[in-house]
Motif scaffolding. Structure first.
Motif, PDB file in Angstrom:
ATOM      1  N   GLN B 121       0.766  -1.414  -0.392  1.00 39.33           N
ATOM      2  CA  GLN B 121      -0.012   0.113  -0.061  1.00 39.33           C
ATOM      3  C   GLN B 121       0.499   1.263  -0.371  1.00 39.33           C
ATOM      4  O   GLN B 121       0.245   2.119  -0.608  1.00 39.33           O
ATOM      5  N   VAL B 122       2.169   1.077   0.746  1.00 37.06           N
ATOM      6  CA  VAL B 122       2.555   2.254   1.065  1.00 37.06           C
ATOM      7  C   VAL B 122       3.461   2.673  -0.841  1.00 37.06           C
ATOM      8  O   VAL B 122       3.081   3.780  -0.793  1.00 37.06           O
ATOM      9  N   ARG B 123       4.319   1.249  -1.267  1.00 42.51           N
ATOM     10  CA  ARG B 123       4.256   1.488  -2.386  1.00 42.51           C
ATOM     11  C   ARG B 123       3.268   2.138  -3.442  1.00 42.51           C
ATOM     12  O   ARG B 123       4.263   2.948  -4.310  1.00 42.51           O
ATOM     13  N   ASP B 124       2.362   2.021  -3.531  1.00 38.38           N
ATOM     14  CA  ASP B 124       0.960   1.987  -4.287  1.00 38.38           C
ATOM     15  C   ASP B 124       0.760   3.818  -3.946  1.00 38.38           C
ATOM     16  O   ASP B 124       0.788   4.370  -5.244  1.00 38.38           O
ATOM     17  N   ILE B 125       0.571   4.052  -2.760  1.00 41.02           N
ATOM     18  CA  ILE B 125       0.905   5.487  -2.850  1.00 41.02           C
ATOM     19  C   ILE B 125       1.457   6.347  -3.325  1.00 41.02           C
ATOM     20  O   ILE B 125       1.267   7.171  -4.279  1.00 41.02           O
ATOM     21  N   TYR B 126       2.984   6.070  -3.208  1.00 40.35           N
ATOM     22  CA  TYR B 126       3.802   6.635  -3.961  1.00 40.35           C
ATOM     23  C   TYR B 126       4.283   6.223  -5.425  1.00 40.35           C
ATOM     24  O   TYR B 126       4.846   7.373  -5.912  1.00 40.35           O
ATOM     25  N   SER B 127       3.553   5.141  -5.962  1.00 39.60           N
ATOM     26  CA  SER B 127       3.148   4.927  -7.532  1.00 39.60           C
ATOM     27  C   SER B 127       2.579   6.026  -7.483  1.00 39.60           C
ATOM     28  O   SER B 127       2.996   6.199  -9.387  1.00 39.60           O
ATOM     29  N   GLY B 128       1.572   6.176  -6.998  1.00 41.19           N
ATOM     30  CA  GLY B 128       0.865   6.859  -7.878  1.00 41.19           C
ATOM     31  C   GLY B 128      -0.684   6.451  -7.945  1.00 41.19           C
ATOM     32  O   GLY B 128      -1.737   6.355  -8.467  1.00 41.19           O
ATOM     33  N   THR B 206       3.487   8.152  13.859  1.00 37.91           N
ATOM     34  CA  THR B 206       4.039   7.040  13.036  1.00 37.91           C
ATOM     35  C   THR B 206       2.596   5.613  12.635  1.00 37.91           C
ATOM     36  O   THR B 206       2.252   5.528  13.183  1.00 37.91           O
ATOM     37  N   ILE B 207       3.210   5.131  11.766  1.00 36.08           N
ATOM     38  CA  ILE B 207       2.020   4.309  10.911  1.00 36.08           C
ATOM     39  C   ILE B 207       3.479   2.706  11.453  1.00 36.08           C
ATOM     40  O   ILE B 207       4.122   2.570  10.873  1.00 36.08           O
ATOM     41  N   ALA B 208       2.497   1.700  11.496  1.00 35.33           N
ATOM     42  CA  ALA B 208       2.659   0.115  11.378  1.00 35.33           C
ATOM     43  C   ALA B 208       2.974  -0.205   9.829  1.00 35.33           C
ATOM     44  O   ALA B 208       1.601  -0.083   8.721  1.00 35.33           O
ATOM     45  N   VAL B 209       3.676  -0.666   9.197  1.00 31.43           N
ATOM     46  CA  VAL B 209       4.222  -0.759   8.058  1.00 31.43           C
ATOM     47  C   VAL B 209       4.144  -3.028   8.335  1.00 31.43           C
ATOM     48  O   VAL B 209       4.970  -3.422   9.134  1.00 31.43           O
ATOM     49  N   ASP B 210       2.864  -3.707   7.626  1.00 32.66           N
ATOM     50  CA  ASP B 210       2.782  -4.912   7.653  1.00 32.66           C
ATOM     51  C   ASP B 210       2.233  -5.952   9.377  1.00 32.66           C
ATOM     52  O   ASP B 210       3.512  -6.222   9.777  1.00 32.66           O
ATOM     53  N   GLY B 211       1.810  -4.528   9.547  1.00 33.93           N
ATOM     54  CA  GLY B 211       1.666  -5.413  11.274  1.00 33.93           C
ATOM     55  C   GLY B 211       2.665  -4.153  12.179  1.00 33.93           C
ATOM     56  O   GLY B 211       2.863  -4.834  13.383  1.00 33.93           O
TER      57      GLY B 211
END
Lengths: 251, 272, 287, 278
Positions: B121-128, B206-211
């Protein structure tokens, strides 16, 4: 009587326009010589050749020679700066430098390396006295020179010139903007100064020339029409044109 | 006046000449530390404490970025280089000291209710690919993603660890320091960014990444994945002054300072 | 007496000539170094790929700065839209309608304002303008709109001050003549005063434009610095100047060269604007 | 429909008044905000103490010193160069191709944006000449940047000196240089001073060109080879990285006050000089 300045075959051009045409003239030591003539006669240009200020104009060219004490100032022998220490100039309008009365007069001596306050003070007092201004300003030497009246300013300028002890003093219509009393004071000063200086007075006021000068030269459109003692020129002028000018028929 | 003008000139030329001798980096015993701007604030803090103990050894801390820091160390223009990325190619000839580890935290505004995202999801946010918070279960509002500028060590690490081969989208905003990213995310309820765990404060969440939430514990046991080393670099073995500073940083006093700043301490030397 | 003087004078003249030449030397060195650093990349990847390239990822071999060129022009235009009209109105009011005291007070006040550091304008933009835009108009707030507003305000003092001078130098006779013929005040201003001050006003706009296109730090603070060509007033953007300042600290190798290439393009644009401005203003004043 | 010109006149007057009030209002508001927000954080301690924790606490003394040094040192270089160039252009040559080329150079320098000066200073002074991020690199960069301002204002001022003052000086036997130094420059001094003050103002408020040449070290610069952080740069970093808004406002206030003081000093000196002899 020996001549201080000898002008020989002087031609002067501004670009292609000839302003002085073959002028030959002797100016005598310790006398007041008047240059008169209508406007554009070349009389002011002639004195600006003697102090060489004319060369600040664009495209000036001269022919002939001007000797001071036998040395041709148009040659290479004498630097402009050295010449101007010998030849003082008073301009048509009084141009005080924007500083105090004292500093105005000390300007020249300082250039010559006089920096001691007491020496300068002596020179200032002497010059102002000779210019008939000392009594009026002796209490306010540190005031701005620009606060003086027009007549006082012109005498200040005269004093400034005298501070350099020049051998020759050139006056370019020095009284054109002044009231009769101030004019009289300047003329009085000149009469006393001629014992030590050679003076040239340029004016288109024939009455002033007649009053103040020993010799007179009449110029018209760059040519010297006639020269001689004031008595001679004013009583028996050689040229008809001189007579007409003196009588106020033109000019 | 003329004299004054010339006076100015003489003065000016004197100053130029007198200063010429001072250009060398190690002149009058000064340590110059330069490089990664991520490490810079912590180094400044360490230097402050170091100079209390050894006032005769001034430490000059400069930014410049990891690559510039590495380059400057190779050229010998700085005493110690700072890098927040691993060494590549001929850079490996440098002497590298890990002073601590840093996690890159994904941060949002405290008003943002989202607590957990996947790496994808983080990747998708940054890739648009994901451009609206609605797609992540919040309100219908465009995501203001913030990245670091090209060339930054933090961005390099983020690209390696999160983006993989995917490019960061051109519409993503760019800020040129951790602090600036934190400032933007702290002020914009709809923003998301990534910064050094060390400078996370109450202005951002901060946001947890993959839990997994980033913390000293999760970094240490390697359960949080977005972690990079902070390196000090020297060309060859460090001189006595540089060694003194490095020893101070690795001492328990130095490491305590770092862990107070939210970084994860190390012990001893490691090579890269 | 004569000789030492003249040799000293000659020495001074040579020294002053050298001083005067120093400006040329500096200009030359600046150009030489910017070009020396920036041009090789043009040769290496081709000028088209830089000037018209759409993708900027210098660490991955993309050096396109076309979006930044477009963005630079957009915010400059935006700044003029906000700043120029407001400033001209202000200058007109102050020269034609305001009292003598206001005028006397105004000139130094404007000079002071022109001296306020641009970063202060940028900071206040971040604190006051950006949140307002985000809250009421949407988007991240960092946008063409906020950048144009900040730059527009920043160039106000410059434009007001210079166009005010231009308006004040219109001879009073022009106004009296027009009023005497029965024109209203506004007709006089619009038909007589403004046209007479045209070249000065134009010069003030051009100077303001130069300030706007060259501004760096304030723009970094409010523009958002995204790489895309903005498609709405609320989109973030990156200008040529901010591109250089954002990345210069970190850049090495081709990346650094690319920033100098950005500088080359910026220089060319500025030089071109200056030439046009000079030509235009001179032609107008000549008439 | 034809509108009555009188109505238009009234309407326009109102519109102009509104816009003038708006424009001046915005600018006044900027100053007010800085004063109101900054004043509570400014004290003698703030001015004279060192920053702690990257500026989050403490004062800005090193930045004040760095700013003053940068401003004064760049003047030491730029004033003789700039005034000398202006004297050359006005007193020592006639208009010619040569002077046109020099004027073109000066105009071009004036048009170059500060970030380009930053780029140039970075590559030339910092890297090529090996000066590093230092007071000297910053000073030399700012010197070149403010040079056109000094040249142009000095040239204007020198041109405005009446020619007959020069003639008087020459007639009293002064050389050209004596005339320039004793008559022309003193008369042109108020104008020259304005240019110098404008230049200090630019040096003080510049960020882009300074940050890449002088660096941003928070230590007190003690030699020309030291890096330093001017107030403008410090403000930029404080504000941009959100280190401390209070300190940022405080720094902004000191910065604006500095510029205010420079302006006042310039006006004071100018008025004193003008008043003295006229």
């Amino acid at each position: 009587m020996d001549s201080k300045i000898t002008i020989k075959g002087l031609n002067l051009f501004f670009g292609k326009t000839q302003v002085l045409k073959g002028v030959n003239l002797d100016v005598y030591r310790n006398r007041i010589s008047g240059f008169m003539g209508p406007s554009a006669s070349g009389k002011s240009t002639l004195i600006s050749v003697i102090n060489k200020l004319v060369f600040f104009e664009e495209a000036v060219r001269t022919e002939g020679s001007v000797y001071i004490d036998g040395q041709n100032i148009l040659g290479n022998g004498l630097s402009d700066v050295a010449l101007r220490k010998k030849v003082g100039t008073l301009f048509a309008t009084p141009i005080p430098l924007p500083r105090s009365i004292f500093e105005n007069i000390a300007f020249g001596p300082k250039l010559n390396g006089t920096w001691k306050k007491s020496d300068l003070y002596a020179i200032v007092e002497e010059s102002l006295t000779k210019a008939f201004l000392w009594d009026e300003v002796k209490d306010r030497l540190d005031d701005s020179a620009l606060k003086l009246s027009g007549g006082q300013q012109q005498r200040l300028c005269l004093a400034r010139t005298l501070a350099l002890k020049p051998e020759i003093i050139l006056l370019d219509e020095p009284c054109s903007g002044l009231d009769p009393i101030s004019t009289l004071k300047i003329e009085e000063a000149l009469a006393e100064l001629k014992s030590e200086h050679t003076i040239i007075l340029v004016s288109n006021n024939t009455k002033q020339i007649a009053r103040a000068c020993d010799f007179v030269a009449f110029l018209y459109l760059g040519e010297l029409i006639e020269a001689g003692t004031t008595d001679k020129v004013f009583t028996y002028p050689d040229a008809k044109m001189t007579e007409d000018y003196i009588q106020g028929k033109f000019g | 006046m003329g004299q004054k003008l010339f006076g100015f000139l003489v003065l000016a030329s004197l100053m130029v000449c007198s200063s010429c001798g001072f250009f060398g980096p190690t002149s009058h015993g000064k340590i110059i530390v330069a490089g990664s701007t991520s490490i810079m604030p912590f180094t400044e803090k360490l230097a402050e404490h170091f100079m209390v103990e050894k006032p005769e050894t001034p430490v000059d801390v400069q930014g410049g970025g990891s690559s510039a820091g590495i380059q400057a160390t190779i050229n010998g223009t700085v005493t110690i280089g700072m890098s927040s990325r691993g060494l590549k190619g001929n850079e490996k000839g440098l002497n590298a000291i890990v002073i601590c580890y840093d996690a890159i935290a994904i941060v949002v505004n405290p008003k943002n209710p989202i607590v957990d995202l996947t790496t994808e999801q983080v990747r998708d946010i940054y890739s648009g690919k994901i451009s609206n918070w609605k797609q992540l279960g919040w309100i219908d509002r465009n995501i203001s993603a913030v990245t670091r500028e090209d060339g930054s060590g933090t961005r390099g690490a983020f690209e390696d660890l999160v983006m993989g081969k995917t490019f960061i989208d051109d519409a993503v905003m760019v800020q040129d320091s951790n602090g600036a990213v934190r400032e933007v995310v702290g002020n914009d309820p709809y923003a998301i960014g990534y910064i050094s765990l060390g400078i996370v404060d109450s202005r951002v969440k901060t946001i947890a990444v993959d839990g997994m939430s980033p913390s000293i514990k999760t970094v240490r046991d390697k359960s949080y994945g977005i972690v990079r080393p902070f390196l000090y670099l020297t060309s060859g073995s460090p001189g006595p002054q540089a060694q003194a500073f490095i020893s101070f940083v690795l001492s328990s006093q130095g490491q305590t300072i770092l862990s107070k700043e939210g970084l994860v301490p190390v012990n001893g030397q490691a090579s890269f | 007496m004569g000789k030492p003087h003249s040799s000293r004078e000659t020495g001074i003249k040579w020294l002053l000539t050298l001083f005067a030449l120093s400006s040329l030397l500096f200009l030359f060195v600046i150009f030489a170094f910017i070009l020396a650093e920036g041009l090789p990349l043009f040769v290496k990847v081709g000028p088209g790929h830089i000037i018209f390239g759409m993708k900027w990822a210098p660490t991955k071999g993309h050096f396109g700065i076309f979006p930044m060129i477009v963005s630079s022009f957009m915010v400059t235009f935006g700044a003029l839209v906000f700043g120029a009209s407001l400033a001209l109105a202000c200058a007109t009011y102050l020269s034609e309608y305001a009292g003598r005291k206001t005028k006397l007070f105004l000139k130094p006040a404007l000079e002071l304002l022109a001296g306020i550091p641009s970063v202060v304008y940028g900071f206040l933009g971040v604190v006051y303008i950006v949140p307002l835009i985000r809250e009421y108009l949407g988007g991240p707030g960092f946008s063409i709109l906020s950048t144009s507003l900040v730059l527009g305000i920043m160039i106000l003092p410059t434009i007001i001050s210079i166009s005010f001078d231009a308006l004040m130098s219109v001879p009073a006779g022009y106004r009296e003549g027009s009023l005497a013929m029965g024109a209203t005040k506004w007709q006089t201003v619009y038909r007589v005063v403004l046209p007479a001050a045209r070249s000065g006003i134009l010069a003030s706009f051009i100077l303001g434009m130069g300030r706007a296109i060259g501004e760096t730090m304030a723009v970094i603070m409010v523009a958002g610095n995204a790489l895309k060509i903005p498609t709405s007033l609320l989109d973030p953007l990156r200008t040529l100047t901010s591109n250089i300042a954002l990345e210069l600290a970190y850049a090495t190798g081709d990346h650094r060269s690319a920033l100098f290439s950005t500088g080359v393009v910026l220089l060319v644009i500025i030089m071109f604007l200056n030439l046009v401005a000079n030509f235009w203003v001179k032609k107008r004043t000549a008439r | 429909m034809r509108l009555n010109p009188r109505w238009i006149n009234k309407l326009v007057t109102w519109a102009l008044t509104f816009q003038a009030v708006l424009a001046v209002g915005i600018l006044v508001a900027i100053i007010l905000v800085i004063f109101i927000k900054g004043a509570p954080h400014v004290s003698l301690g703030f001015i004279f103490s060192y920053p702690e924790d990257m500026g989050r606490h403490g004062g800005i003394f090193p930045s004040i010193v760095a700013t003053v040094l940068l401003g004064l040192l760049s003047l030491v270089f730029a004033t003789p160069l700039g005034v000398g160039t202006a004297i050359f252009l006005t007193e020592y040559t006639k208009e010619s191709t040569f002077t046109r080329i020099i004027r073109f150079g000066v105009e071009s320098l004036a048009g170059i944006p500060s970030i380009i000066y930053g780029l140039f200073g970075f590559i030339f002074f910092v890297i090529k000449l090996g000066m590093g991020w230092s007071l000297l690199s910053g000073t030399l960069t700012i010197t070149i940047m403010v040079l056109p301002t000094i040249i142009r204002t000095s040239e204007e001022a020198i041109k405005a000196v009446p020619n007959n003052l020069r003639m008087v000086s020459f007639s009293l036997g002064a050389t050209k240089w004596e005339t320039v130094t004793r008559v022309v420059i003193p008369s042109a001094m108020p104008g020259i001073l304005t240019g110098i003050m404008l230049s200090i103002g630019r040096a003080v408020s510049e960020t882009a060109a300074v940050i890449f040449t002088m660096g941003s070290s928070l230590r007190l610069p003690t030699s020309l080879a030291d890096s330093g952080r001017t107030m403008a740069v410090h403000f930029y970093i404080l504000a941009r990285e959100g280190i401390s808004l209070e300190k940022a406002y405080g720094t902004a206030l000191i910065l604006v006050m500095t510029i205010l003081i420079i302006n006042f000093v310039a006006y004071y000196l100018m008025n004193r000089m003008v008043a003295k002899y006229s």
